[in-house]
Write a protein that holds these residues in place. Structure first.
Motif, short mmCIF file in Angstrom:
data_model
loop_
_atom_site.label_atom_id
_atom_site.label_comp_id
_atom_site.label_asym_id
_atom_site.label_seq_id
_atom_site.Cartn_x
_atom_site.Cartn_y
_atom_site.Cartn_z
N ASP A 220 0.82 -1.22 0.00
CA ASP A 220 0.00 0.00 0.00
C ASP A 220 0.85 1.27 0.00
OD1 ASP A 220 -2.54 -1.36 0.07
OD2 ASP A 220 -2.14 -1.80 2.19
N ARG B 22 3.02 4.54 -1.50
CA ARG B 22 2.69 5.59 -2.47
C ARG B 22 3.97 6.22 -2.99
NH1 ARG B 22 0.90 4.73 2.44
NH2 ARG B 22 0.76 6.89 3.17
N LEU C 91 5.02 -3.00 -8.23
CA LEU C 91 3.95 -2.26 -7.56
C LEU C 91 2.67 -3.09 -7.48
CD1 LEU C 91 4.44 1.20 -9.33
CD2 LEU C 91 5.26 0.54 -7.06
N ASN D 95 0.49 -3.92 -4.01
CA ASN D 95 -0.70 -3.07 -3.97
C ASN D 95 -0.32 -1.60 -3.79
OD1 ASN D 95 -3.57 -3.04 -4.16
ND2 ASN D 95 -3.69 -2.51 -1.98
N ARG E 272 1.12 2.23 -5.42
CA ARG E 272 0.79 3.06 -6.59
C ARG E 272 1.84 4.13 -6.82
NH1 ARG E 272 -1.90 7.89 -4.95
NH2 ARG E 272 -2.54 7.88 -2.76
N HIS F 136 2.09 7.80 -8.72
CA HIS F 136 1.15 8.81 -9.17
C HIS F 136 1.90 10.09 -9.55
CE1 HIS F 136 -3.08 10.72 -8.32
NE2 HIS F 136 -2.45 11.37 -9.28
#
Length: 348
Positions: free
Chosen positions: A247, A249, A274, A278, A280, A282
């Motif tokens: 999870d 980022r 990734l 899980n 991400r 961005h």
């Protein structure tokens, strides 16, 4: 009839213009210093006397290929870049003499504007007007929205910031600390490594010049990375992906390692990791948050006033130093946001 400041005295407007497109880092042949008369505003316009000019690595892209959203700067044009200055004459109802404004005014002493092109007023007065190019301008806004809107930190998160001694990185790391995170920064050289810990409050530093990145990240962040704020790209991005937690980022903000690479630009080879975690990755562009700039300015100014955010500024002096200062960004010479003072600051 235009209102005019009484202290305007110069009749010459110095300008740095693009002479040649560089191969590699900018050099002495890239720009040409010229002069022209100080421009006068027409109806619906105002004239700005520039006080500080901003420098950023992406400026090289402006003159080589234009970057992602800008057109390539034509040969002979005034060098593109943001600056902050004082309105000294105005025929514009929205801008009065004495207003401090920042915008894409270019490398020159005086600029004419009609208020378009993302010209902003400096509303918060908590220090030098140069803050409009740093913590209270697009640099600070980039760190603010990148960390809080995309990184979404929670107390206890493990945060890695690359380019930690640069303009955006020096703010992003402090904001992560404000959010209750443990922060580690990457930078080039022992002096910068000590500086980001002592001056900016990073919990640890990684000197990418002398370290095996994988080992250094494991040592500094043994439990992995919750948020990676990426200003560098390249091998460092790949190393961060290898250590991203479930999870996690990744905030894709910049890619200075790729700005000089010519055609050899590439994404991370391990991006599919990734999926398994899980996590991400961005990307974002600061102008997509334009309707929330005032929010960012107010919160950042409050943290400055409270002593929780210390603007980090590498200030040079003299209009003639602009090309050298831009070159220095690619030689890791700056500590914090790099600005050049070219005029008197009424807020000093």
């Amino acid at each position: 009839m235009a209102s005019t400041a009484s202290h305007q005295s110069s009749t010459a407007n110095r300008q740095w213009r693009l002479r040649n497109r560089p191969v590699g880092i900018v050099d002495g042949d890239t720009f040409e210093l010229t002069e022209c008369p100080v421009p006068q505003p027409r109806e619906g316009e105002f004239c700005v006397r520039l006080i500080f000019l901003s420098l950023a690595p992406v400026m090289r892209a402006y003159i080589v290929d234009g970057g992602v959203i800008e057109e390539r700067l034509p040969i002979g044009s005034v060098m593109r870049g943001r600056g902050v200055g004082e309105v000294i004459a105005s025929h514009h109802p929205g801008f009065a003499v004495g207003d401090i404004v920042h915008g894409p005014f270019g490398w020159q002493d005086y600029a004419i504007s009609d208020g378009s092109g993302r010209v902003l007023k400096l509303n918060a007065r908590v220090g030098s007007s140069s803050l409009a190019l740093g913590a209270l301008g697009l640099t600070g806004f980039t760190a603010y929205f990148g960390l809080f809107d995309i990184g979404r930190p929670t107390a206890g998160d493990q945060v890695l910031v690359s380019g930690a001694a640069g303009g955006v990185g020096s703010v992003a790391g402090q904001l992560a600390r404000i959010a209750g995170c443990r922060t580690v920064g990457t930078c080039g050289g022992r002096d910068k490594s000590r500086w980001i810990v002592d001056a900016l409050g990073y919990d640890a530093a990684i000197d990418y010049r002398g370290a095996d990145l994988a080992s250094a990240i494991r040592e500094a962040l043994p439990d992995g990375i919750d948020i990676y704020f990426d200003n560098v790209g390249g091998a460092l991005l790949e190393a961060a992906i290898d250590h991203i937690r479930n999870d996690g980022r990744i905030v894709v903000c910049g890619s200075i390692s790729q700005y000089l690479s010519g055609e050899d630009k590439r994404g991370p080879s391990n991006y599919f990791d990734l999926v398994y975690r899980n996590a991400r990755m961005h990307g974002f562009h600061i102008y997509h948050y334009e309707n929330r700039f005032r929010e960012a300015e107010e919160r950042l100014a409050t943290w400055i006033e409270e002593g929780r955010l210390a603007p980090a500024e590498d200030r040079r002096s003299g209009f003639e130093t602009m090309p050298e200062a831009l070159r220095g960004l690619f030689e890791s010479a700056n500590f914090g946001k790099c600005v050049v003072q070219i005029g008197d600051d009424p807020l000093a």
